[in-house]
Design an enzyme around this catalytic site. Structure first.
Site, short mmCIF file in Angstrom:
data_model
loop_
_atom_site.label_atom_id
_atom_site.label_comp_id
_atom_site.label_asym_id
_atom_site.label_seq_id
_atom_site.Cartn_x
_atom_site.Cartn_y
_atom_site.Cartn_z
N ASP A 1 -4.86 -3.47 4.72
CA ASP A 1 -5.34 -2.99 6.01
C ASP A 1 -6.85 -3.04 6.13
O ASP A 1 -7.40 -3.13 7.20
CB ASP A 1 -4.81 -1.57 6.29
CG ASP A 1 -5.01 -0.65 5.10
OD1 ASP A 1 -5.73 -1.03 4.16
OD2 ASP A 1 -4.44 0.46 5.10
N ASP B 1 0.86 -1.18 0.00
CA ASP B 1 0.00 0.00 0.00
C ASP B 1 0.89 1.23 0.00
O ASP B 1 2.04 1.14 0.41
CB ASP B 1 -0.78 0.08 1.33
CG ASP B 1 -1.97 -0.83 1.33
OD1 ASP B 1 -2.38 -1.25 0.25
OD2 ASP B 1 -2.48 -1.12 2.43
N ASP C 1 -9.50 -6.52 2.23
CA ASP C 1 -8.16 -6.98 1.84
C ASP C 1 -7.92 -8.43 2.26
O ASP C 1 -6.96 -9.06 1.80
CB ASP C 1 -7.07 -6.11 2.48
CG ASP C 1 -6.97 -4.76 1.79
OD1 ASP C 1 -7.37 -4.69 0.62
OD2 ASP C 1 -6.49 -3.81 2.41
P1 ATP Z 1 -3.61 3.00 0.11
O1 ATP Z 1 -4.46 2.04 -0.67
O2 ATP Z 1 -2.26 3.18 -0.40
O3 ATP Z 1 -3.68 2.83 1.60
P2 ATP Z 1 -5.56 5.15 0.09
O4 ATP Z 1 -5.65 5.51 1.53
O5 ATP Z 1 -5.60 6.27 -0.88
O6 ATP Z 1 -4.24 4.43 -0.26
P3 ATP Z 1 -8.18 4.15 0.25
O7 ATP Z 1 -8.25 4.32 1.70
O8 ATP Z 1 -8.80 2.98 -0.41
O9 ATP Z 1 -6.71 4.14 -0.25
O10 ATP Z 1 -8.79 5.46 -0.38
C1 ATP Z 1 -9.08 5.58 -1.76
C2 ATP Z 1 -9.47 7.00 -2.09
O11 ATP Z 1 -10.68 7.30 -1.42
C3 ATP Z 1 -8.48 8.05 -1.62
O12 ATP Z 1 -7.51 8.31 -2.59
C4 ATP Z 1 -9.35 9.25 -1.37
O13 ATP Z 1 -9.56 9.96 -2.59
C5 ATP Z 1 -10.65 8.64 -0.96
N1 ATP Z 1 -10.75 8.61 0.51
C6 ATP Z 1 -9.86 8.14 1.40
N2 ATP Z 1 -10.29 8.27 2.65
C7 ATP Z 1 -11.51 8.84 2.56
C8 ATP Z 1 -12.50 9.20 3.51
N3 ATP Z 1 -12.33 9.01 4.80
N4 ATP Z 1 -13.62 9.76 3.04
C9 ATP Z 1 -13.83 9.95 1.75
N5 ATP Z 1 -12.95 9.62 0.81
C10 ATP Z 1 -11.80 9.07 1.19
#
Ligand code: ATP
Length: 888
Positions: free
Chosen positions: A612, A326, A616
């Site tokens: 996480d 990630d 997953d």
């Molecule tokens: P990784 O997969 O590397 O952990 P990430 O945190 O970007 O990265 P996700 O948590 O799946 O992955 O988030 C995907 C997308 O959703 C983010 O890029 C963001 O645009 C949006 N996002 C993340 N957190 C929130 C939230 N709490 N509320 C709304 N949108 C969110």
């Protein structure tokens, strides 16, 4: 037990004398005294006696018992006593080791034990699940493992998988309302949640009604089955090897026995010869040493922030050839700070945003209302992305709890990483507004209007282009961009559904920085040198992901970055063909991760995958090594993984791979040490038998060496520190066997060298008499194997490894030397171990003959080091020349 499902939740709260603010300190203490810890009674463990007796099931022990009987019959009472003492000692050691291993597994389990979020005294706190008590107000979110039974008191689209209780694999939608029935099945108690189930979606508040053995699962699993630690592949293949070896030896023993009888040796002596050979050949200490080295390895890794839940993962870690990681929090710091904000066609610094501007006010309020996190006195609870928004609010003098009290939440659709959006409904500005925040590209297509300082109007092509360009500009510098929008409702009566997430009015963009971890770039470099492909898999935007991947060296010239939608268009075959060149996957959903893992696995690569989220889990199970995040990971992902990182750090994965490789290498060297030592014993006995010489060793001599003087150096080799060049080698293949042809050849050759000198000492002693011959042979073999402990510390010569760099190996040598000299010089020991009194010059020869094999082996290693360093420097020169000619 009370039927809580048929009671209004208020009544359940009254029953436990609690409000949604949670229990007070006093109530907590009382309830803990009354109900005890939230634990299931574990299955009764084996008793010490049971474990001790189980040690006698071994084939080796049977052979030893036979040897003891034969010794008794031949009148050698001392031998019988020693052999029996060895058998008992061995069983005692086995028993101690069993309980030690159990203890260390228990402590690893304790390190990875689940947590729960609760309200206590009005505050949200995180506690170990075992401290939950009835009456606690439990907060459930997607990804949580439920660890107590409870009645739902607030519900936001909660879905729970209760398959462990009901066998039903589909998730169940939960409700708050009372169910007015007398008797219903567990699966239909939709206003209740049960320990052992998983939250797959949504959020809820629950009042705990039962803990520990008073839960439904506690009733079913009256005694929880302890999951037995399976043997690692290496242990299985070594056990298999030991069994085959035992059969082979048995056959050779019979041949030797027949040969002796044929030569006219008496029956009992012939038998003793055969027994000596069997004892020489069977690697008694092998399997316990492998287990000890693996267990010590996991303890070291736990100290270095990687909790290895299963011993078998240690070996797998050492052979990893692809790490899919990630981005957020693993490669980056997950310390998000808001930077630029875009609204009404203006790009300003977050802190300088003027809340008198109506659009800015809407945007900032939306970012705090559509948000579950809190930040108070440096204690940040919740998703770091959301915490960054709350912190921005603080800088602009907005207290999140006050704001949320003023504009209470009337409905919500929680965030999930598939949909990448989150929505909440409020009565804001005298209107019912649903605020939505989420991934820029997901939200953009659903926008029809835009809020500007001059009011709300239809969004134009130009507006959209401005927004797209701003997003690109922010993402290119590695900033994470969230988009915000709202939608107005007539009433707040209907529950929000996914269909409502459309027809939005655009508010703005908020960008935040999440710098790469300092150690990421170096860890990525280490990976590449070690022949391991690092791959970034993220839910974030492609441009942001690529910018960060470039900064830390994952995305290099010629590599590709691919988005989830592109991935969906690829067939499995296409993905397998291309997977090698794709370094970044952006905007992926958890189910894409499984395809990526499979594509690599079909190419025979060994894949480590981090995860996480709740979704997953399948990918973590599919990967050869599933790695969960200790800090930010959901309980579900931790449950599915075989390794948990307590610091969520990519560099820790690389360190663990290095540790895994080192442990594997050390085990290989220990095996080499033990087996080459055995080979020297076997060759000497066989030679004596074929040449019709007297028996060179008594069974007790060989037992003394195999079980006492050989064990410590073998463990010391297992504790060898990683060498500098450990990460320069390529990963070993999926099907490579530890007992490779090269290793077996080395074992045979080194065994031969030691046995030649052992026999030289034997011949020298035989000139005096048989007893002196066998004493000299035994002492030379024993001492030569002690010296050999230094040879087996690594492939290189002892001088390049560092003669004094492993103090354990000197300690092991010292103890072995002491024991041998005690046997040679203490009269009591002399008679017990059937050795003769030696002259000074005989002892001198023993030391000389024992030392010479090590001299020879080291000289060969020095020559090999020189040749290989010459070769690699030539290769470097050729590479440099190539580089120069390329530049030219
Ligand atoms: P990784 O997969 O590397 O952990 P990430 O945190 O970007 O990265 P996700 O948590 O799946 O992955 O988030 C995907 C997308 O959703 C983010 O890029 C963001 O645009 C949006 N996002 C993340 N957190 C929130 C939230 N709490 N509320 C709304 N949108 C969110």
């Amino acid at each position: 037990m009370k039927k809580y499902f048929s009671m209004p939740y208020e009544e359940v709260l009254n029953e436990f004398n609690v409000t949604s603010e949670g229990l007070s300190e006093k109530q907590l203490k009382d309830n803990l005294d009354k109900y005890g810890l939230n634990q299931l009674t574990e299955k009764k463990k084996q008793t010490v006696l049971q474990v001790f007796l189980s040690q006698f099931k071994d084939l080796l022990v049977l052979i030893l018992i036979a040897a003891a009987v034969i010794s008794a019959i031949t009148g050698s009472l001392e031998s019988t006593i020693v052999i029996i003492a060895v058998i008992v000692l061995n069983a005692l050691l086995g028993t101690v080791q069993h309980f030690k291993a159990e203890q260390s597994l228990d402590s690893l389990k304790a390190l990875s034990s689940p947590c729960a979020k609760v309200y206590r005294n009005g505050h949200k706190v995180e506690i170990p699940s075992k401290e939950l008590v009835p009456g606690d107000i439990l907060i459930l979110e997607a990804g949580d493992m439920i660890s107590a039974d409870g009645r739902i008191i607030q519900n936001f689209s909660l879905q729970v998988n209760e398959s462990s209780l009901t066998g039903e694999s589909e998730s169940v939608d939960k409700i708050v309302d009372i169910i007015e029935k007398e008797e219903i099945a567990l699966g239909d108690q939709k206003n209740m949640v049960f320990s052992g189930s998983l939250v797959t979606y949504g959020r809820a508040l629950v009042v705990v009604t039962g803990t520990g053995m008073n839960t439904e699962i506690g009733k079913i699993a009256n005694l929880m089955e302890e999951t037995q630690e399976k043997q690692t592949p290496l242990q299985v293949s070594l056990d298999d090897f030991s069994k085959k070896l035992a059969i082979g030896i048995f056959i050779v023993c019979i041949l030797v026995f027949g040969l002796s009888l044929y030569r006219g040796t008496n029956l009992l002596d012939s038998l003793m010869f055969a027994v000596a050979l069997a004892v020489a050949a069977i690697p008694e200490a092998l399997s316990s040493i492998v287990t000890i080295v693996l267990a010590l390895g996991t303890q070291k890794m736990a100290k270095e922030n990687a909790i290895v839940k299963k011993l078998r993962a240690v070996e797998g870690l050492g052979s990893v050839s692809v790490i899919c990681s990630d981005k957020t929090g693993t490669l980056t710091q997950n310390k998000m700070t808001v930077k630029k904000i875009y609204f009404d066609n203006k790009l300003v610094d977050g802190e300088e945003c003027d809340l008198n501007d109506e659009v800015a006010k809407y945007l900032v309020n939306a970012s705090i209302l559509c948000n579950d996190s809190t930040s108070k006195d440096g204690v940040e609870i919740g998703d770091p992305t959301e915490v960054a928004l709350v912190n921005l609010g603080h800088k602009l003098s907005i207290e999140e709890l006050d704001l949320r009290k003023t504009y209470g939440r009337l409905g919500e659709i929680p965030f999930d990483s598939d949909r990448k959006l989150m929505s909440t409904l409020h009565n804001f500005d005298n209107k019912y507004l649903m605020f939505t925040k989420g991934a820029f590209d997901v939200l953009l297509d659903r926008i029809v209007k835009i809020k500007t300082s001059s009011g709300v109007r239809d969004i134009t092509y130009e507006d959209k282009q401005n927004i797209i360009n701003t997003n690109k500009q922010l993402s290119q510098s590695g900033l994470r961009v969230l988009a915000f929008a709202y939608k107005e409702f007539e009433t707040a009566d209907n529950a929000l559904t996914l269909e409502h997430e459309n027809g939005y009015t655009f508010l703005g963009l908020i960008s935040m920085i999440d710098p790469p971890r300092e150690e990421s770039a170096e860890a990525v470099r280490d990976c590449i040198t070690a022949g391991i492909k690092p791959v970034m898999i993220t839910g974030d935007h492609k441009i942001t992901a690529s910018a960060i991947a470039k900064q830390i060296g994952i995305l290099q010239d010629g590599d590709r970055a691919v988005e989830g939608v592109e991935l969906e268009k690829m067939t499995d075959d296409e993905l397998r063909e291309n997977v090698e060149h794709i370094s970044v996957y952006a905007r992926v959903s958890p189910e894409h991760k499984i395809r990526i893992v499979r594509a690599w696995q079909e190419r025979d690569e060994i894949v480590a995958m981090t995860g996480d989220g709740v979704n997953d889990a399948p990918a973590l199970k599919q990967a050869d090594i599933g790695i969960a995040m200790g800090i930010t990971g959901t309980e579900v992902s931790k449950d599915a993984a075989s390794v948990i990182l307590t610091d969520d750090n990519f560099a820790t994965i690389v360190k663990s791979v290095a540790n895994g490789r080192n442990i594997y290498k050390n085990i290989k060297n220990s095996i080499k040490f033990l087996l080459s030592g055995n080979a020297s014993g076997i060759l000497s006995v066989l030679y004596a038998s074929i040449m019709a010489l007297p028996m060179p060793f008594h069974a007790v001599h060989l037992l003394f060496i195999n079980l006492l003087t050989d064990s410590l150096p073998a463990i010391a080799i297992g504790m060898e520190k990683p060498q500098k060049d450990l990460l320069k080698d390529k990963p070993r293949g999926r099907n490579s066997s530890i007992l490779s042809k090269d290793l077996i050849a080395e074992i045979a050759l080194e065994g031969l060298v030691i046995s030649i000198f052992t026999l030289a000492a034997f011949y020298m002693g035989l000139k005096v008499n048989d007893a002196v011959g066998s004493t000299m042979a035994f002492a030379t073999l024993c001492l030569a194997r002690l010296f050999h402990g230094f040879n087996c510390r690594g492939d290189k010569s002892i001088f390049s490894i560092g003669l004094f760099s492993n103090r354990y190996s000197w300690m092991a040598f010292g103890v072995g030397l002491l024991l041998l000299n005690a046997v040679l010089f203490l009269p009591f020991m002399q008679s017990l171990f059937e050795v003769s009194v030696l002259t000074g010059s005989q002892v001198g020869y023993i030391y000389l003959f024992a030392f010479l094999p090590t001299v020879i082996i080291q000289v060969v290693k020095v020559i090999r080091d020189l040749v290989s360093s010459n070769k690699s420097s030539k290769e470097n020169i050729v590479e440099e020349k190539n580089d120069i000619s390329k530049v030219a």
